[in-house]
Write a protein that holds these residues in place. Structure first.
Motif, short mmCIF file in Angstrom:
data_model
loop_
_atom_site.label_atom_id
_atom_site.label_comp_id
_atom_site.label_asym_id
_atom_site.label_seq_id
_atom_site.Cartn_x
_atom_site.Cartn_y
_atom_site.Cartn_z
N UNK A 116 -11.62 19.48 -4.66
CA UNK A 116 -11.05 20.44 -5.76
C UNK A 116 -11.99 20.87 -6.77
N UNK A 117 -12.89 20.57 -6.87
CA UNK A 117 -14.17 21.08 -7.81
C UNK A 117 -13.83 20.45 -9.03
N UNK A 118 -12.87 19.32 -9.34
CA UNK A 118 -12.38 19.08 -10.65
C UNK A 118 -13.46 18.16 -11.45
N UNK A 119 -14.25 17.25 -10.73
CA UNK A 119 -15.11 16.45 -11.10
C UNK A 119 -15.75 16.69 -12.46
N UNK A 120 -15.63 15.82 -13.45
CA UNK A 120 -16.70 16.13 -14.59
C UNK A 120 -15.93 17.12 -15.45
N UNK A 121 -14.79 17.71 -15.17
CA UNK A 121 -13.95 18.42 -16.16
C UNK A 121 -13.03 17.65 -17.05
N UNK A 181 -0.22 24.08 -26.88
CA UNK A 181 -0.96 25.24 -26.13
C UNK A 181 -1.54 26.04 -27.05
N UNK A 182 -0.86 26.52 -28.24
CA UNK A 182 -1.61 27.26 -29.10
C UNK A 182 -2.70 26.78 -29.97
N UNK A 183 -2.62 25.45 -30.10
CA UNK A 183 -3.77 24.82 -30.85
C UNK A 183 -4.95 24.60 -29.74
N UNK A 184 -4.78 24.40 -28.38
CA UNK A 184 -5.69 24.09 -27.64
C UNK A 184 -6.16 25.50 -27.16
N UNK A 185 -5.84 26.63 -27.16
CA UNK A 185 -6.16 27.93 -26.46
C UNK A 185 -7.44 28.43 -26.73
N UNK A 186 -7.92 28.48 -27.85
CA UNK A 186 -9.34 28.81 -27.91
C UNK A 186 -10.44 27.82 -27.04
N UNK A 187 -10.24 26.72 -26.91
CA UNK A 187 -11.04 25.89 -26.12
C UNK A 187 -10.64 26.21 -24.68
N UNK A 188 -9.34 26.35 -24.30
CA UNK A 188 -9.08 26.40 -22.90
C UNK A 188 -9.66 27.91 -22.53
N UNK A 189 -9.78 29.08 -23.52
CA UNK A 189 -10.26 30.20 -23.37
C UNK A 189 -11.80 30.04 -23.05
N UNK A 190 -12.35 29.35 -23.77
CA UNK A 190 -13.91 29.04 -23.85
C UNK A 190 -14.16 28.68 -22.16
N UNK A 191 -13.37 27.70 -21.81
CA UNK A 191 -13.77 26.99 -20.41
C UNK A 191 -13.48 27.83 -19.30
N UNK A 192 -12.30 28.65 -19.65
CA UNK A 192 -11.53 29.59 -18.53
C UNK A 192 -10.61 28.50 -17.89
N UNK A 243 -3.08 22.99 -8.46
CA UNK A 243 -2.71 24.21 -9.34
C UNK A 243 -3.66 24.28 -10.50
N UNK A 244 -4.47 23.44 -11.03
CA UNK A 244 -5.55 23.71 -12.11
C UNK A 244 -6.98 23.84 -11.31
N UNK A 245 -7.03 23.92 -9.95
CA UNK A 245 -8.30 23.93 -9.63
C UNK A 245 -8.71 25.21 -9.18
N UNK A 246 -9.96 25.58 -8.66
CA UNK A 246 -10.47 26.83 -8.28
C UNK A 246 -9.71 27.22 -6.98
N UNK A 247 -9.26 26.27 -6.33
CA UNK A 247 -8.64 26.69 -5.05
C UNK A 247 -7.10 27.28 -5.21
N UNK A 248 -6.71 27.48 -6.51
CA UNK A 248 -5.40 28.10 -6.69
C UNK A 248 -5.77 29.47 -7.75
N UNK A 249 -7.20 29.81 -7.74
CA UNK A 249 -7.43 30.68 -8.98
C UNK A 249 -6.55 31.95 -9.03
N UNK A 250 -5.98 32.32 -8.06
CA UNK A 250 -5.00 33.86 -7.99
C UNK A 250 -3.68 33.24 -8.42
N UNK A 251 -3.30 31.93 -8.85
CA UNK A 251 -2.00 31.33 -9.01
C UNK A 251 -1.77 31.66 -10.70
N UNK A 252 -1.17 32.47 -11.21
CA UNK A 252 -0.93 32.61 -12.40
C UNK A 252 0.53 33.18 -12.84
N UNK A 253 1.19 32.47 -13.66
CA UNK A 253 2.55 33.03 -14.20
C UNK A 253 3.50 32.44 -13.20
#
Length: 261
Positions: A3-8, A124-135, A238-248
């Protein structure tokens, strides 16, 4: 499938037991670094030691009651200071009280929303800037009560409905900021909470656990209870790149209990 999640890095709340612990394990199996939050420090330490031993990942823990704005803010600050990036947030903390609507107190309603709903909102609000930075990505663990109202689950159903609305709204912001936000509505999973329900019903009816379980499954129109690792596997996807079109999205993982369109 890799899933390409290693190291994240992932933050998981409610991670000391049940679905939260299963989600943490699924992400550890993918090689993610973890920051686990729950109220029970002893249980958190057990989970962390087990995951590090079996998967060789770095696991930090933080004991906090996320129903308190002050301790929630501290948990977020500690997570950000501990991790060099935040790629995933899983909001899994929170249980709500069942019972006769007229017997439920104002405190029951306040505590029900404080942890599961407002905990997810503020973290979610507190961590949003970090999540925005990492995509990065957020997954909110809601529940079937959001779409299947029940007289003895007025608090839980209301909280879960609010969490789904919040998920959809935040996902729209995420389109702009590059953060995917989704939810899972778990059905009946074999956790300590369900075991307690079965035990209470056994005491009430005098039936065996198998008999009580069979009756509950028949009433829900499904054939088995889910296993916590099934939620963990879905979160990892769901959090992996395999589900990159899944939102909302709000995904039902319930063995077919909910049948409306």
């Amino acid at each position: 499938m890799d899933l390409g999640l290693a190291g994240k890095a992932a933050i998981v709340t409610g991670a000391s037991r049940g679905l939260g612990a299963a989600i943490a394990e699924a992400l550890a199996r993918e090689g993610m670094r973890l920051f686990l939050i729950a109220r029970d420090r002893a249980k958190l330490d057990e989970v962390a030691a087990d995951l590090t031993k079996r998967y060789g990942v770095k696991v930090d823990v933080h004991a906090a009651d996320l129903a308190s704005p002050e301790t929630l803010a501290n948990a977020a600050q500690t997570a950000l200071a501990t991790l060099d990036t935040v790629d995933v947030l899983v909001n899994c903390a929170g249980a709500t009280k069942r019972g006769d609507f007229f017997a439920l107190t104002a405190d029951d309603w306040t505590s029900g929303f404080a942890l599961k709903f407002f905990g997810a909102v503020h973290l979610s609000k507190a961590l949003w800037p970090a999540l925005k930075k990492s995509g990065g990505a957020i997954v909110n663990i809601a529940g079937l009560g959001a779409r299947m109202p029940a007289a003895d689950f007025t608090i839980g159903g209301s909280v879960n409905s609010a969490l789904l609305n919040f998920t959809k709204a935040l996902a729209e912001i995420g389109i702009r900021d590059g953060v995917r936000v989704n939810a899972i509505n778990p059905g009946y999973f074999m956790t300590d909470r369900l075991r307690t329900t079965l035990r209470v019903e056994m005491e009430r009816t005098g039936q065996s656990q198998d008999e009580v379980a069979e009756a509950l499954l028949a009433a829900r129109g499904t054939t088995r209870f889910g296993q916590p690792e099934e939620v963990g596997s879905l979160v990892a996807f769901m959090v992996s790149g395999q589900a990159s079109y899944l939102n909302g999205a709000a995904v039902e993982l319930d063995g077919g209990v909910r049948r409306d369109i």
